[in-house]
Design an enzyme around this catalytic site. Sequence first.
Site, PDB file in Angstrom:
ATOM      1  N   LEU A  38       0.834  -1.214   0.000  1.00 22.81           N
ATOM      2  CA  LEU A  38       0.000   0.000   0.000  1.00 22.81           C
ATOM      3  C   LEU A  38       0.860   1.252   0.000  1.00 22.81           C
ATOM      4  O   LEU A  38       0.467   2.291  -0.521  1.00 22.81           O
ATOM      5  CB  LEU A  38      -0.903   0.008   1.237  1.00 22.81           C
ATOM      6  CG  LEU A  38      -2.038  -1.015   1.255  1.00 22.81           C
ATOM      7  CD1 LEU A  38      -2.576  -1.181   2.675  1.00 22.81           C
ATOM      8  CD2 LEU A  38      -3.150  -0.589   0.318  1.00 22.81           C
ATOM      9  N   GLY A  40       7.366   3.830   3.493  1.00 24.48           N
ATOM     10  CA  GLY A  40       7.891   5.062   4.088  1.00 24.48           C
ATOM     11  C   GLY A  40       9.386   4.916   4.322  1.00 24.48           C
ATOM     12  O   GLY A  40      10.044   4.069   3.703  1.00 24.48           O
ATOM     13  N   GLY A  41       9.925   5.725   5.210  1.00 24.05           N
ATOM     14  CA  GLY A  41      11.353   5.722   5.472  1.00 24.05           C
ATOM     15  C   GLY A  41      11.856   4.402   6.043  1.00 24.05           C
ATOM     16  O   GLY A  41      12.889   3.885   5.614  1.00 24.05           O
ATOM     17  N   GLU A  78       7.094  -0.626   5.688  1.00 25.16           N
ATOM     18  CA  GLU A  78       6.324  -0.935   4.483  1.00 25.16           C
ATOM     19  C   GLU A  78       4.908  -1.234   4.957  1.00 25.16           C
ATOM     20  O   GLU A  78       4.732  -1.891   5.976  1.00 25.16           O
ATOM     21  CB  GLU A  78       6.953  -2.174   3.858  1.00 25.16           C
ATOM     22  CG  GLU A  78       6.287  -2.674   2.616  1.00 25.16           C
ATOM     23  CD  GLU A  78       7.047  -3.882   2.076  1.00 25.16           C
ATOM     24  OE1 GLU A  78       8.028  -3.674   1.349  1.00 25.16           O
ATOM     25  OE2 GLU A  78       6.645  -5.014   2.397  1.00 25.16           O
ATOM     26  N   LYS A 133       1.572  -2.813   8.891  1.00 22.93           N
ATOM     27  CA  LYS A 133       2.772  -1.991   8.770  1.00 22.93           C
ATOM     28  C   LYS A 133       3.933  -2.780   9.366  1.00 22.93           C
ATOM     29  O   LYS A 133       3.894  -3.177  10.538  1.00 22.93           O
ATOM     30  CB  LYS A 133       2.573  -0.659   9.503  1.00 22.93           C
ATOM     31  CG  LYS A 133       3.717   0.309   9.318  1.00 22.93           C
ATOM     32  CD  LYS A 133       3.334   1.708   9.810  1.00 22.93           C
ATOM     33  CE  LYS A 133       4.472   2.683   9.667  1.00 22.93           C
ATOM     34  NZ  LYS A 133       4.089   4.055  10.035  1.00 22.93           N
ATOM     35  N   VAL A 187      -7.333   1.564   5.095  1.00 27.10           N
ATOM     36  CA  VAL A 187      -7.965   2.715   4.432  1.00 27.10           C
ATOM     37  C   VAL A 187      -7.829   2.446   2.937  1.00 27.10           C
ATOM     38  O   VAL A 187      -6.745   2.574   2.360  1.00 27.10           O
ATOM     39  CB  VAL A 187      -7.291   4.049   4.831  1.00 27.10           C
ATOM     40  CG1 VAL A 187      -7.991   5.211   4.132  1.00 27.10           C
ATOM     41  CG2 VAL A 187      -7.319   4.235   6.331  1.00 27.10           C
ATOM     42  N   ASP A 215       4.243  15.178  12.349  1.00 22.21           N
ATOM     43  CA  ASP A 215       4.565  14.833  10.957  1.00 22.21           C
ATOM     44  C   ASP A 215       3.323  14.936  10.078  1.00 22.21           C
ATOM     45  O   ASP A 215       3.043  14.048   9.259  1.00 22.21           O
ATOM     46  CB  ASP A 215       5.171  13.423  10.900  1.00 22.21           C
ATOM     47  CG  ASP A 215       6.038  13.206   9.670  1.00 22.21           C
ATOM     48  OD1 ASP A 215       6.411  14.204   9.004  1.00 22.21           O
ATOM     49  OD2 ASP A 215       6.342  12.034   9.361  1.00 22.21           O
ATOM     50  N   LYS A 243       1.514  15.866   7.044  1.00 21.23           N
ATOM     51  CA  LYS A 243       1.914  16.146   5.653  1.00 21.23           C
ATOM     52  C   LYS A 243       1.028  15.315   4.725  1.00 21.23           C
ATOM     53  O   LYS A 243       0.385  14.347   5.180  1.00 21.23           O
ATOM     54  CB  LYS A 243       3.390  15.802   5.442  1.00 21.23           C
ATOM     55  CG  LYS A 243       3.740  14.355   5.706  1.00 21.23           C
ATOM     56  CD  LYS A 243       5.207  14.107   5.462  1.00 21.23           C
ATOM     57  CE  LYS A 243       5.567  12.651   5.744  1.00 21.23           C
ATOM     58  NZ  LYS A 243       6.985  12.381   5.528  1.00 21.23           N
ATOM     59  N   ASN A 261       0.752  11.505   4.800  1.00 17.33           N
ATOM     60  CA  ASN A 261       0.223  10.908   6.034  1.00 17.33           C
ATOM     61  C   ASN A 261      -1.267  11.190   6.198  1.00 17.33           C
ATOM     62  O   ASN A 261      -1.825  10.993   7.267  1.00 17.33           O
ATOM     63  CB  ASN A 261       1.006  11.419   7.250  1.00 17.33           C
ATOM     64  CG  ASN A 261       2.407  10.840   7.295  1.00 17.33           C
ATOM     65  OD1 ASN A 261       2.674   9.792   6.701  1.00 17.33           O
ATOM     66  ND2 ASN A 261       3.311  11.517   7.992  1.00 17.33           N
TER      67      ASN A 261
HETATM   68  N1  LIG Z   1      -4.015   2.062   7.380  1.00 12.04           N
HETATM   69  C1  LIG Z   1      -3.595   2.222   6.121  1.00 12.04           C
HETATM   70  N2  LIG Z   1      -4.380   1.844   5.088  1.00 12.04           N
HETATM   71  C2  LIG Z   1      -3.959   2.012   3.809  1.00 12.04           C
HETATM   72  N3  LIG Z   1      -2.758   2.532   3.457  1.00 12.04           N
HETATM   73  C3  LIG Z   1      -1.942   2.926   4.440  1.00 12.04           C
HETATM   74  C4  LIG Z   1      -2.310   2.801   5.820  1.00 12.04           C
HETATM   75  N4  LIG Z   1      -1.301   3.278   6.576  1.00 12.04           N
HETATM   76  C5  LIG Z   1      -0.361   3.680   5.715  1.00 12.04           C
HETATM   77  N5  LIG Z   1      -0.714   3.474   4.433  1.00 12.04           N
HETATM   78  C6  LIG Z   1       0.082   3.771   3.217  1.00 12.04           C
HETATM   79  O1  LIG Z   1       1.448   3.535   3.500  1.00 12.04           O
HETATM   80  C7  LIG Z   1       2.209   4.746   3.384  1.00 12.04           C
HETATM   81  C8  LIG Z   1       3.281   4.767   4.464  1.00 12.04           C
HETATM   82  O2  LIG Z   1       2.660   4.649   5.722  1.00 12.04           O
HETATM   83  P1  LIG Z   1       3.154   5.488   6.973  1.00 12.04           P
HETATM   84  O3  LIG Z   1       2.391   5.042   8.174  1.00 12.04           O
HETATM   85  O4  LIG Z   1       3.107   6.928   6.635  1.00 12.04           O
HETATM   86  O5  LIG Z   1       4.664   4.964   7.068  1.00 12.04           O
HETATM   87  P2  LIG Z   1       6.034   5.731   7.331  1.00 12.04           P
HETATM   88  O6  LIG Z   1       6.108   5.867   8.813  1.00 12.04           O
HETATM   89  O7  LIG Z   1       7.070   4.788   6.833  1.00 12.04           O
HETATM   90  O8  LIG Z   1       5.965   7.036   6.601  1.00 12.04           O
HETATM   91  C9  LIG Z   1       1.189   5.880   3.482  1.00 12.04           C
HETATM   92  O9  LIG Z   1       1.632   7.036   2.821  1.00 12.04           O
HETATM   93  C10 LIG Z   1      -0.002   5.239   2.800  1.00 12.04           C
HETATM   94  O10 LIG Z   1       0.147   5.285   1.394  1.00 12.04           O
HETATM   95 MG   LIG Z   2       4.460   8.499   6.567  1.00  8.00          MG
END
Ligand SMILES: Nc1ncnc2c1ncn2[C@@H]1O[C@H](COP(=O)(O)OP(=O)(O)O)[C@@H](O)[C@H]1O
Ligand SMILES: [Mg+2]
Length: 364
Positions: free
Chosen positions: A18, A21-22, A25, A41, A90, A132, A134, A137
Amino acid sequence: MPGYYDLVADRYRLAGILGVGGVAEVRRAWDTVLRRPVAIKLLLSGCDEADRRRFDNEIHTLAGLSHPGLVSVYDAGTIGPMPFVVLQLVDGSTLRDRLAYGPLPVIMVCELGRSLSEALGHVHTHGVVHRDVKPSNILRDRDGTVYLADFGLARAAGTTRLTRSDQFVGTAAYLAPEQVRGGEITSAVDVYALGLVLLECLTGVREYDGSAIEAAVARLHRRPLVPDHLPFELRRLLTLMTSPHPRQRPSAYECARILQAIGRSEAVGPITTKARVRQHPWRSRTQALLAAALASLLVAAGSTDAAHDAAPPVSGELLVTQQPRGPRADPVESSDSLAKAHKGVHKNKGGKGKPNRGKGKHGW
Ligand SMILES: Nc1ncnc2c1ncn2[C@@H]1O[C@H](COP(=O)(O)OP(=O)(O)O)[C@@H](O)[C@H]1O
Ligand SMILES: [Mg+2]
């Protein structure tokens, strides 16, 4: 890292990616026990102890919050040494994906901003600063409900920092001036970041771009440009939200109230600003010395505001991440109904009540 069709914790069947991020996944998965889709995650291999602690912090912070604008935590565990968290899926897109197609109409930005402000208000009420906020997120499902995600950098008020440089972690483009200077981190940093996000939604252009350092320092040189043709009340709100002085920013709930009023073409009334969650109430002598050092560096780099504002203490090095540049886009749209909301001066003093907590629906 598990394979594509692996079963995590004997329960979650992994599917497509989906987002990445840094350090983590996020994968779509199927919960074989409850027979429903979820998001998992997973921390990526190669991350260090600090990443692991941040991940742990994210799980516990999010698990302690419950709001229609925040994804729910369903489960958590480890695959060998690597932690994972199971989240509400989501099924939709991120605001970052949407902004690739250009700006959003004013009415939609007001509704989006209202929903996000309410979710942030809930987070702040629980003594947490997200740090954070943005576009990547911010998630929206097919139903139109908007969610604030990624609590990886969130901090509970008054907790000890996790790493030496923790106070400066964030995304350069959306950092509040006090984060750049190493000042006190309060919930006002989230209001600032949300102000920049809403501005970007309206213009289609990221306000502070360039390299991480350029973007971070640019906000100390100049305030964001809030377009003249936006409705007056929206301009007033965005200007306050992105004020370089945290105390001049309204609370998240106050932002929600105002955005709701603007969206409904109702009277906005005076905008109140108030004291907010403090993250680090204490200061050490070393921090004060480091603050003075960074302040002089910023002044040497040409930052005028850094010289004039009381330079707050610094407690670590600048550690910022950066996102690719956003698209140039068409002029901002406005709506007739909104224009009506900005005629005349309104004296509504009912700004203290919390706005409606209903789910926001957005058609982006
Ligand atoms: N609950 C979720 N449902 C669907 N997609 C998600 C969800 N959480 C994160 N994502 C997807 O994964 C990406 C990275 O998640 P995120 O939590 O922001 O990780 P990071 O901490 O590595 O930035 C988000 O930008 C989004 O595209
Ligand atoms: Mg993020």
